[in-house]
Motif scaffolding. Structure first.
Motif, PDB file in Angstrom:
ATOM      1  N   LEU A  92       7.999  -6.925   2.576  1.00 28.01           N
ATOM      2  CA  LEU A  92       7.402  -6.158   1.494  1.00 28.01           C
ATOM      3  C   LEU A  92       6.011  -5.767   1.952  1.00 28.01           C
ATOM      4  CD1 LEU A  92       8.312  -8.107  -1.780  1.00 28.01           C
ATOM      5  CD2 LEU A  92       9.385  -6.046  -0.852  1.00 28.01           C
ATOM      6  N   PHE A  93       5.624  -4.556   1.642  1.00 29.99           N
ATOM      7  CA  PHE A  93       4.293  -4.085   1.987  1.00 29.99           C
ATOM      8  C   PHE A  93       3.457  -3.995   0.722  1.00 29.99           C
ATOM      9  CE2 PHE A  93       6.960  -2.793   5.466  1.00 29.99           C
ATOM     10  CZ  PHE A  93       6.189  -3.157   6.556  1.00 29.99           C
ATOM     11  N   LEU A  94       2.282  -4.601   0.759  1.00 28.70           N
ATOM     12  CA  LEU A  94       1.362  -4.604  -0.367  1.00 28.70           C
ATOM     13  C   LEU A  94       0.172  -3.727  -0.004  1.00 28.70           C
ATOM     14  CD1 LEU A  94       1.316  -8.463  -1.028  1.00 28.70           C
ATOM     15  CD2 LEU A  94       2.938  -6.764  -1.885  1.00 28.70           C
ATOM     16  N   ALA A  95      -0.107  -2.755  -0.854  1.00 28.51           N
ATOM     17  CA  ALA A  95      -1.200  -1.820  -0.584  1.00 28.51           C
ATOM     18  C   ALA A  95      -2.119  -1.749  -1.804  1.00 28.51           C
ATOM     19  CB  ALA A  95      -0.639  -0.431  -0.264  1.00 28.51           C
ATOM     20  N   LEU A  96      -3.357  -2.144  -1.611  1.00 28.80           N
ATOM     21  CA  LEU A  96      -4.373  -2.099  -2.663  1.00 28.80           C
ATOM     22  C   LEU A  96      -5.084  -0.751  -2.590  1.00 28.80           C
ATOM     23  CD1 LEU A  96      -6.037  -3.666  -4.845  1.00 28.80           C
ATOM     24  CD2 LEU A  96      -7.555  -4.353  -2.971  1.00 28.80           C
ATOM     25  N   PHE A  97      -5.272  -0.116  -3.752  1.00 28.43           N
ATOM     26  CA  PHE A  97      -5.973   1.164  -3.762  1.00 28.43           C
ATOM     27  C   PHE A  97      -6.701   1.360  -5.084  1.00 28.43           C
ATOM     28  CE2 PHE A  97      -1.882   2.158  -5.627  1.00 28.43           C
ATOM     29  CZ  PHE A  97      -2.162   3.090  -6.608  1.00 28.43           C
TER      30      PHE A  97
END
Length: 109
Positions: free
Chosen positions: A58-63
């Motif tokens: 799973l890829f977690l991307a904070l923005f």
């Protein structure tokens, strides 16, 4: 402090975690602060039965949108048929707290 000057449309400094270099000609819809994505190894159940499993990430991307105070977390799996989902960072923290209280949960191996 960033070496490059901020573009005229950026009125607030980047959060400490922002890895994006913003440019004067960035389109309005592309004006985000992004953190470095994190990959988490997981085991995914297949769509037809729980007996079908697959090792994945799973890829977690904070923005955060430039000009906003709201942080968001996008969670995706590259081989999934959908684009993943996005929750507020506050909601992601609540989810993490809830996961730690599930029966049988404990520290990771």
């Amino acid at each position: 402090m960033r070496a490059n000057p901020s573009p005229s449309w950026q009125h607030d400094p980047c959060p400490d975690w922002c890895v994006i270099t913003h440019h004067e000609n960035d389109l309005v819809e592309d004006r985000f602060h992004d953190a470095t994505s994190v990959s988490v190894p997981v085991v995914l159940a297949g769509s037809s039965a729980l007996e079908e499993v697959d090792n994945s990430d799973l890829f977690l991307a904070l923005f955060r949108r430039v000009g906003s105070d709201d942080d968001w977390l996008h969670i995706s799996a590259p081989e999934a048929d959908h684009g993943g989902f996005t929750v507020s960072l506050t909601s992601a923290r609540r989810l993490g707290d809830a996961l730690s209280r599930l029966p049988g949960s404990g520290p990771p191996p």
